[in-house]
Design an enzyme around this catalytic site. Structure first.
Site, PDB file in Angstrom:
ATOM      1  N   GLY A  48       0.536   2.857   1.241  1.00 49.24           N
ATOM      2  CA  GLY A  48      -0.064   1.934   0.281  1.00 49.24           C
ATOM      3  C   GLY A  48      -1.567   1.933   0.520  1.00 49.24           C
ATOM      4  O   GLY A  48      -2.029   1.772   1.665  1.00 49.24           O
ATOM      5  N   ALA A  49      -2.332   2.123  -0.580  1.00 50.92           N
ATOM      6  CA  ALA A  49      -3.765   2.390  -0.433  1.00 50.92           C
ATOM      7  C   ALA A  49      -4.528   1.332   0.382  1.00 50.92           C
ATOM      8  O   ALA A  49      -5.230   1.679   1.348  1.00 50.92           O
ATOM      9  CB  ALA A  49      -4.384   2.562  -1.822  1.00 50.92           C
ATOM     10  N   ARG A  90      -4.474  11.384   4.775  1.00 50.51           N
ATOM     11  CA  ARG A  90      -3.810  11.514   3.462  1.00 50.51           C
ATOM     12  C   ARG A  90      -4.912  11.642   2.415  1.00 50.51           C
ATOM     13  O   ARG A  90      -5.937  10.957   2.511  1.00 50.51           O
ATOM     14  CB  ARG A  90      -2.917  10.304   3.141  1.00 50.51           C
ATOM     15  CG  ARG A  90      -1.590  10.313   3.906  1.00 50.51           C
ATOM     16  CD  ARG A  90      -0.646   9.243   3.381  1.00 50.51           C
ATOM     17  NE  ARG A  90       0.065   9.643   2.182  1.00 50.51           N
ATOM     18  CZ  ARG A  90       0.834   8.804   1.471  1.00 50.51           C
ATOM     19  NH1 ARG A  90       0.959   7.540   1.827  1.00 50.51           N
ATOM     20  NH2 ARG A  90       1.462   9.223   0.386  1.00 50.51           N
ATOM     21  N   ASP A 232      -3.805   4.111  -6.253  1.00 48.98           N
ATOM     22  CA  ASP A 232      -4.372   4.733  -5.049  1.00 48.98           C
ATOM     23  C   ASP A 232      -5.817   5.139  -5.256  1.00 48.98           C
ATOM     24  O   ASP A 232      -6.583   5.268  -4.294  1.00 48.98           O
ATOM     25  CB  ASP A 232      -3.539   5.944  -4.646  1.00 48.98           C
ATOM     26  CG  ASP A 232      -2.177   5.464  -4.179  1.00 48.98           C
ATOM     27  OD1 ASP A 232      -1.312   5.251  -5.033  1.00 48.98           O
ATOM     28  OD2 ASP A 232      -2.029   5.236  -2.971  1.00 48.98           O
ATOM     29  N   ASN A 242      -1.570   6.879  -9.285  1.00 50.19           N
ATOM     30  CA  ASN A 242      -0.593   6.025  -8.588  1.00 50.19           C
ATOM     31  C   ASN A 242       0.662   6.854  -8.329  1.00 50.19           C
ATOM     32  O   ASN A 242       0.732   8.040  -8.689  1.00 50.19           O
ATOM     33  CB  ASN A 242      -0.278   4.771  -9.415  1.00 50.19           C
ATOM     34  CG  ASN A 242       0.486   3.740  -8.605  1.00 50.19           C
ATOM     35  OD1 ASN A 242       0.112   3.436  -7.462  1.00 50.19           O
ATOM     36  ND2 ASN A 242       1.556   3.196  -9.150  1.00 50.19           N
ATOM     37  N   LYS A 243       1.616   6.255  -7.691  1.00 52.39           N
ATOM     38  CA  LYS A 243       2.857   6.939  -7.281  1.00 52.39           C
ATOM     39  C   LYS A 243       3.451   7.761  -8.419  1.00 52.39           C
ATOM     40  O   LYS A 243       3.481   7.309  -9.561  1.00 52.39           O
ATOM     41  CB  LYS A 243       3.851   5.868  -6.797  1.00 52.39           C
ATOM     42  CG  LYS A 243       5.187   6.359  -6.337  1.00 52.39           C
ATOM     43  CD  LYS A 243       5.113   7.457  -5.297  1.00 52.39           C
ATOM     44  CE  LYS A 243       4.283   7.079  -4.091  1.00 52.39           C
ATOM     45  NZ  LYS A 243       3.971   8.246  -3.232  1.00 52.39           N
TER      46      LYS A 243
HETATM   47  O1  MRU Z   1       2.889   7.140  -0.946  1.00 56.35           O
HETATM   48  P1  MRU Z   1       2.576   5.680  -0.849  1.00 56.35           P
HETATM   49  O2  MRU Z   1       3.771   4.841  -0.549  1.00 56.35           O
HETATM   50  O3  MRU Z   1       1.407   5.414   0.071  1.00 56.35           O
HETATM   51  O4  MRU Z   1       2.109   5.307  -2.317  1.00 56.35           O
HETATM   52  C1  MRU Z   1       1.718   3.984  -2.581  1.00 56.35           C
HETATM   53  C2  MRU Z   1       1.425   3.727  -4.003  1.00 56.35           C
HETATM   54  O5  MRU Z   1       1.435   4.614  -4.830  1.00 56.35           O
HETATM   55  C3  MRU Z   1       1.035   2.326  -4.364  1.00 56.35           C
HETATM   56  O6  MRU Z   1       1.449   2.019  -5.649  1.00 56.35           O
HETATM   57  C4  MRU Z   1      -0.493   2.215  -4.290  1.00 56.35           C
HETATM   58  O7  MRU Z   1      -0.966   2.617  -3.024  1.00 56.35           O
HETATM   59  C5  MRU Z   1      -0.966   0.851  -4.559  1.00 56.35           C
HETATM   60  S1  MRU Z   1      -0.608  -0.187  -3.187  1.00 56.35           S
HETATM   61  C6  MRU Z   1      -1.197  -1.719  -3.381  1.00 56.35           C
END
Ligand code: MRU
Length: 342
Positions: A48-49, A90, A232, A242-243
């Site tokens: 999570g960012a 990352r 992100d 985003n994801k």
């Molecule tokens: O691969 P991850 O679990 O780090 O991906 C996280 C996401 O895509 C979240 O939606 C994003 O970081 C926003 S978190 C507040």
């Protein structure tokens, strides 16, 4: 109000709630070196960012301490190498690079170890405050009872606490406007099934889990007012990384007249990325798609596993940050928003 927080600073070291094991086990991992911090980010102990950014800020403190103890005279050589290593942990979440440069600037200005530690604690505390502000700005846009779909985990577990998208959902629920939140399971890492469902249930926020492919059918058949997601990295023109799966959710939301909201702190906006094409997209191991918890489920074929996608700004109805609301985001509105309060 959520008390869940995945990051604990202990003065001498950092502790992270191991998100690879949730919801079955709640295990905290102690990290004493910047290398351990970088590995924890790469291996998704923390993800999570915003949470990655806060974790990195503490990693900088651990590096500066170690390098100064090791070689007080020319400690900057080892420190700079550590920073380069940490920045590679990352690629997509810009909060990682933001936190490292923020801390590096303080080093340039002559901050001592105590000042660096205080700065990391401030990054941590400010993230919780930003999430609460975002939650309230997002909730102020929702005036009637409605249901919300969210993707991945943009909650307390992805931040220092409260969450970005889940912060909005928490605030909507507090205001009595939440009929139901639907969490996409979020293949292949299952952030929705394992983390979002767990943390909303812990806080008694109504939540129902759906498979990612159920979202369009859900929008057609139930009272869905909004999709609310985190990000992100947001490019200067409003394109949103985003994801993986967020893009198709935005397309189907527009098709069904469902509003699409992105909740993210201004530290997620990358003014150096002109458009979404400038955002590096992480590709993770094909094993995450081919297997589930170490058990092979797929036929003997290769898999492609991009971890993020980019939703064009034209599909985004609103971005909320800790500074307020940007409706129909574009380059000019984002630039003005970033200047606000400077
Ligand atoms: O691969 P991850 O679990 O780090 O991906 C996280 C996401 O895509 C979240 O939606 C994003 O970081 C926003 S978190 C507040």
């Amino acid at each position: 109000m959520s008390e869940i927080s995945p990051i604990r600073w202990k003065g001498s070291h950092l502790e992270l709630l191991d998100q690879r094991l949730l919801p079955q086990q709640e295990v905290w991992i102690a990290l004493h070196t910047v290398q351990e911090v970088a590995d924890a980010i790469t291996d998704m102990v923390v993800r999570g960012a915003p949470a990655i950014g806060v974790t990195a800020a503490y990693g900088v403190v651990l590096s500066a301490r170690h390098q100064q103890q090791h070689d007080a005279g020319s400690w900057r050589t080892g420190f700079d190498a550590d920073m380069q290593m940490l920045a590679q942990a990352r690629p997509t979440a810009v909060n990682l690079g933001w936190a490292i440069s923020h801390m590096q600037q303080l080093v340039e200005q002559g901050a001592d170890l105590d000042a660096l530690e205080a700065a990391a604690i401030r990054v941590h505390e400010e993230d919780v405050a930003a999430c609460k502000a975002m939650g309230d700005y997002g909730a102020s846009l929702i005036h009637e009872k409605t249901s919300i779909i969210t993707h991945c985990n943009a909650g307390a577990l992805a931040t220092a606490g409260y969450g970005t998208a889940l912060g909005v959902i928490r605030s909507v629920n507090r205001d009595g406007h939440l009929l139901m939140s639907y969490a996409d399971e979020t293949r292949p890492w299952l952030q929705g099934a394992r983390l979002t469902a767990w943390e909303l249930a812990q806080d008694n926020v109504p939540v129902t889990l759906i498979s990612d492919s159920a979202a369009s059918y859900l929008m057609k058949n139930r009272q869905i007012g909004w999709v609310v997601v985190g990000s992100d990295r947001i490019a200067a023109n409003g394109d949103v990384a985003n994801k993986i799966g967020t893009y198709q959710l935005a397309i189907t939301a527009r098709h069904h007249g469902v509003k699409f909201m992105v909740a993210a702190p201004t530290t997620t906006i990358d003014m150096q990325a002109a458009t979404g094409d400038d955002i590096p997209i992480e590709e993770r191991s094909q094993d995450e798609v081919l297997s589930v918890f170490g058990n092979r489920i797929a036929a003997d074929v290769p898999a492609w596993n991009p971890a993020f996608d980019v939703t064009p700004a034209s599909l985004v109805d609103v971005i909320v940050t800790e500074k307020g609301v940007i409706e129909s985001p574009d380059r000019e509105k984002i630039a003005a928003h970033m200047r606000q309060g400077e």
